[in-house]
Design a protein around this motif. Sequence first.
Motif, PDB file in Angstrom:
ATOM      1  N   ARG A   1       0.842  -1.214   0.000  1.00  0.00           N
ATOM      2  CA  ARG A   1       0.000   0.000   0.000  1.00  0.00           C
ATOM      3  C   ARG A   1       0.866   1.249   0.000  1.00  0.00           C
ATOM      4  N   ALA A   2       1.832   1.285   0.892  1.00  0.00           N
ATOM      5  CA  ALA A   2       2.701   2.462   0.987  1.00  0.00           C
ATOM      6  C   ALA A   2       3.487   2.664  -0.307  1.00  0.00           C
ATOM      7  N   ALA A   3       4.025   1.588  -0.863  1.00  0.00           N
ATOM      8  CA  ALA A   3       4.831   1.688  -2.075  1.00  0.00           C
ATOM      9  C   ALA A   3       4.008   2.182  -3.266  1.00  0.00           C
ATOM     10  N   PHE A   4       2.780   1.657  -3.417  1.00  0.00           N
ATOM     11  CA  PHE A   4       1.994   2.028  -4.589  1.00  0.00           C
ATOM     12  C   PHE A   4       1.288   3.368  -4.431  1.00  0.00           C
ATOM     13  N   ARG A   5       1.020   3.784  -3.221  1.00  0.00           N
ATOM     14  CA  ARG A   5       0.545   5.168  -3.035  1.00  0.00           C
ATOM     15  C   ARG A   5       1.624   6.133  -3.478  1.00  0.00           C
TER      16      ARG A   5
ATOM     17  N   PHE B   1     -25.636  -7.449 -10.868  1.00  0.00           N
ATOM     18  CA  PHE B   1     -24.441  -7.049 -11.610  1.00  0.00           C
ATOM     19  C   PHE B   1     -23.881  -8.166 -12.488  1.00  0.00           C
ATOM     20  N   ASN B   2     -23.483  -7.778 -13.703  1.00  0.00           N
ATOM     21  CA  ASN B   2     -22.725  -8.651 -14.597  1.00  0.00           C
ATOM     22  C   ASN B   2     -21.226  -8.396 -14.440  1.00  0.00           C
ATOM     23  N   ILE B   3     -20.876  -7.119 -14.232  1.00  0.00           N
ATOM     24  CA  ILE B   3     -19.481  -6.692 -14.104  1.00  0.00           C
ATOM     25  C   ILE B   3     -19.380  -5.686 -12.958  1.00  0.00           C
ATOM     26  N   ILE B   4     -18.315  -5.816 -12.177  1.00  0.00           N
ATOM     27  CA  ILE B   4     -17.976  -4.805 -11.167  1.00  0.00           C
ATOM     28  C   ILE B   4     -16.557  -4.335 -11.462  1.00  0.00           C
ATOM     29  N   LEU B   5     -16.377  -3.029 -11.627  1.00  0.00           N
ATOM     30  CA  LEU B   5     -15.046  -2.436 -11.760  1.00  0.00           C
ATOM     31  C   LEU B   5     -14.574  -2.062 -10.358  1.00  0.00           C
ATOM     32  N   ILE B   6     -13.400  -2.567  -9.987  1.00  0.00           N
ATOM     33  CA  ILE B   6     -12.954  -2.516  -8.594  1.00  0.00           C
ATOM     34  C   ILE B   6     -11.698  -1.672  -8.459  1.00  0.00           C
ATOM     35  N   PRO B   7     -11.691  -0.753  -7.498  1.00  0.00           N
ATOM     36  CA  PRO B   7     -10.473   0.029  -7.262  1.00  0.00           C
ATOM     37  C   PRO B   7      -9.424  -0.829  -6.560  1.00  0.00           C
ATOM     38  N   LEU B   8      -8.188  -0.514  -6.816  1.00  0.00           N
ATOM     39  CA  LEU B   8      -7.109  -1.213  -6.123  1.00  0.00           C
ATOM     40  C   LEU B   8      -5.843  -0.374  -6.175  1.00  0.00           C
ATOM     41  N   LEU B   9      -4.942  -0.693  -5.268  1.00  0.00           N
ATOM     42  CA  LEU B   9      -3.617  -0.073  -5.303  1.00  0.00           C
ATOM     43  C   LEU B   9      -2.645  -0.932  -6.100  1.00  0.00           C
ATOM     44  N   THR B  10      -2.732  -2.237  -5.925  1.00  0.00           N
ATOM     45  CA  THR B  10      -1.948  -3.170  -6.718  1.00  0.00           C
ATOM     46  C   THR B  10      -2.615  -4.537  -6.686  1.00  0.00           C
ATOM     47  N   PHE B  11      -2.066  -5.455  -7.468  1.00  0.00           N
ATOM     48  CA  PHE B  11      -2.584  -6.821  -7.539  1.00  0.00           C
ATOM     49  C   PHE B  11      -1.407  -7.742  -7.811  1.00  0.00           C
TER      50      PHE B  11
ATOM     51  N   ASP C   1     -21.112 -15.671 -11.081  1.00  0.00           N
ATOM     52  CA  ASP C   1     -20.746 -15.376 -12.468  1.00  0.00           C
ATOM     53  C   ASP C   1     -20.523 -13.887 -12.734  1.00  0.00           C
ATOM     54  N   CYS C   2     -20.646 -13.058 -11.723  1.00  0.00           N
ATOM     55  CA  CYS C   2     -20.352 -11.628 -11.873  1.00  0.00           C
ATOM     56  C   CYS C   2     -18.845 -11.470 -12.070  1.00  0.00           C
ATOM     57  N   LEU C   3     -18.457 -10.787 -13.134  1.00  0.00           N
ATOM     58  CA  LEU C   3     -17.035 -10.589 -13.405  1.00  0.00           C
ATOM     59  C   LEU C   3     -16.484  -9.464 -12.538  1.00  0.00           C
ATOM     60  N   LYS C   4     -15.445  -9.778 -11.813  1.00  0.00           N
ATOM     61  CA  LYS C   4     -14.780  -8.818 -10.939  1.00  0.00           C
ATOM     62  C   LYS C   4     -13.524  -8.343 -11.665  1.00  0.00           C
ATOM     63  N   ILE C   5     -13.547  -7.075 -12.079  1.00  0.00           N
ATOM     64  CA  ILE C   5     -12.462  -6.533 -12.896  1.00  0.00           C
ATOM     65  C   ILE C   5     -11.771  -5.410 -12.146  1.00  0.00           C
ATOM     66  N   GLY C   6     -10.501  -5.615 -11.833  1.00  0.00           N
ATOM     67  CA  GLY C   6      -9.691  -4.571 -11.229  1.00  0.00           C
ATOM     68  C   GLY C   6      -9.141  -3.653 -12.309  1.00  0.00           C
ATOM     69  N   LEU C   7      -8.899  -2.410 -11.937  1.00  0.00           N
ATOM     70  CA  LEU C   7      -8.274  -1.441 -12.839  1.00  0.00           C
ATOM     71  C   LEU C   7      -7.002  -0.955 -12.157  1.00  0.00           C
ATOM     72  N   SER C   8      -5.872  -1.105 -12.814  1.00  0.00           N
ATOM     73  CA  SER C   8      -4.591  -0.781 -12.192  1.00  0.00           C
ATOM     74  C   SER C   8      -3.716   0.061 -13.103  1.00  0.00           C
ATOM     75  N   LEU C   9      -3.138   1.091 -12.543  1.00  0.00           N
ATOM     76  CA  LEU C   9      -2.211   1.939 -13.280  1.00  0.00           C
ATOM     77  C   LEU C   9      -0.877   1.244 -13.531  1.00  0.00           C
ATOM     78  N   PHE C  10      -0.617   0.168 -12.790  1.00  0.00           N
ATOM     79  CA  PHE C  10       0.682  -0.499 -12.836  1.00  0.00           C
ATOM     80  C   PHE C  10       0.515  -2.001 -13.059  1.00  0.00           C
ATOM     81  N   ASP C  11       1.586  -2.641 -13.501  1.00  0.00           N
ATOM     82  CA  ASP C  11       1.615  -4.095 -13.667  1.00  0.00           C
ATOM     83  C   ASP C  11       1.591  -4.779 -12.297  1.00  0.00           C
ATOM     84  N   PRO C  12       1.313  -6.089 -12.261  1.00  0.00           N
ATOM     85  CA  PRO C  12       1.200  -6.779 -10.978  1.00  0.00           C
ATOM     86  C   PRO C  12       2.550  -6.981 -10.284  1.00  0.00           C
TER      87      PRO C  12
END
Length: 192
Positions: free
Chosen positions: A7-11, A121-131, A155-166
């Motif tokens: 968390r600290a690193a990706f913030r 819901f069919n799709i949820i766009l999820i906030p994250l700091l990293t994955f 069957d709801c697709l959980k989709i993270g959105l990330s500015l960075f690679d995992p």
Amino acid sequence: MTKAELRAAFRQKRRLLSEAEWQNRCEAISNQFFTLLPSKPVSVIGTFLPIESQKEVNTWLIVRRLWQEFPHIRIAAPVTNLETGTLENYEITPETVFTKNRYGIPEPPPTSSFIIHHSSFNIILIPLLTFDQTGNRIGYGGGFYDRFLAQCRPDCLKIGLSLFDPVDQIDDVYEGDIRINFCITPDQIWDF
């Protein structure tokens, strides 16, 4: 690394992005999302709305394009209940007037918006700091999304959105953490 360390690193990584770099990454993520969307039957999408001061992924790019190009898809955004630690999702439209909560998150008004039940819901766009490379995600640590996602249909697709690679691995994943099905970065769609 542990969740706290990541968390600290990706913030910090977010803070170091220039405004132009942040915008370019957000646009690339939005474009990637629309390459994935046509392959999925979708009637309801849930999305977080960005805390722009934290340089979260700008989901407004996705929301506005959905309103224009996919008017048959209903879009919902959460309202955070800090007392219960839960999210309630309400339909948003181009006419919705948003207010920011104490964390700077834009929220639709519950009194004048239609509630969308978690089973819709069919799709949820999820906030994250990293994955990580197996679909585990790190949010802000409140567990709001894990509790909400646990109630959604399997069957709801959980989709993270990330500015960075995992990262390779998150060391302290626990049983209550809900994994994502996909994560969209500026350069790729990660499929778990």
